[in-house]
Design a protein around this motif. Structure first.
Motif: not given
Length: 219
Positions: A33-43, A47-56
């Motif tokens: 669950c790669v952390a990303i500062n993106n409040t639009n993420s659904a996951v 304490g962190k939002f998850c980056k879209d796995p396809a973009a990792v």
């Protein structure tokens, strides 16, 4: 009667298990669950939002430069480079982090605690005096470490590392939290904001108020 005792034991074990689970970073339920500062993420995980796995990419699990010494020309002759989830997003939910510790001659990593992690340290260069103090009774466990030696510090206990050599020292530490946190005792006690009431510190340390005033000014 036996059923009642069994029920109480079951409740106690469940409470203990719950406390142990909450004391450490949660185990991941996916590969990463790669952390990303993106409040639009659904996951939102730990304490962190998850980056879209396809973009990792591999870069999400990569951090360069831990071979570079940190500056140690400060009052304590010590500096740390902590690679936690904020610098290495791929650490999110993995429950680990890494630190490089640089010591000038006679440099000190002052007494401190990690509220969320145990620590294992290996000396890469130099000679360190290390130790930790248990909770009541306050027993000190201490050891002199040379190159290649390893020492462990239990979670939440006050510990320190001191370069007793005349040359620079380097150590690497692994911690079982993606964000272990650190509370340096002297800084927290004498440098908090707003400051702790001096009368509290005078009574706690059994020293003159002028000593407390002096120490608070240092921090």
């Amino acid at each position: 009667m036996i059923k009642g005792v069994t029920y109480l034991i079951t409740v106690a074990l469940l409470a203990l298990a719950s406390s142990l689970v909450s004391a450490y970073d949660p185990s991941p339920l996916q590969d990463f669950c790669v952390a990303i500062n993106n409040t639009n993420s659904a996951v939102f995980v730990n304490g962190k939002f998850c980056k879209d796995p396809a973009a990792v990419t591999a870069d999400d699990f990569f951090f360069p430069g831990l071979n570079i010494p940190a500056i140690t020309t400060n009052k304590v002759g010590f500096n740390v480079t902590l690679v936690n989830v904020d610098l290495l997003p791929g650490l999110n939910t993995l429950g680990i982090s890494l630190a490089r510790l640089d010591f000038a001659p006679y440099g000190l990593d002052p007494p401190h605690i990690h509220p969320r992690a145990s620590e294992i340290l290996v000396v890469a260069e130099g000679t360190l005096l290390v130790g930790f103090v248990t909770s009541n009774p306050n027993k000190l466990f201490t050891k002199v470490l040379n190159k290649g030696d390893v020492f462990a510090f239990p979670i939440g206990l006050i510990h320190f590392q001191f370069n007793i050599g005349q040359t620079n020292a380097v150590a690497f530490a692994g911690l079982n939290s993606q964000n272990p946190g650190v509370i340096t005792i002297a800084n927290a006690v004498f440098g908090s904001y707003p400051p702790i009431n001096p009368d509290v510190l005078v009574k706690a340390f059994q020293v003159d108020k002028n000593v407390v005033d002096y120490l608070q000014k240092q921090f």
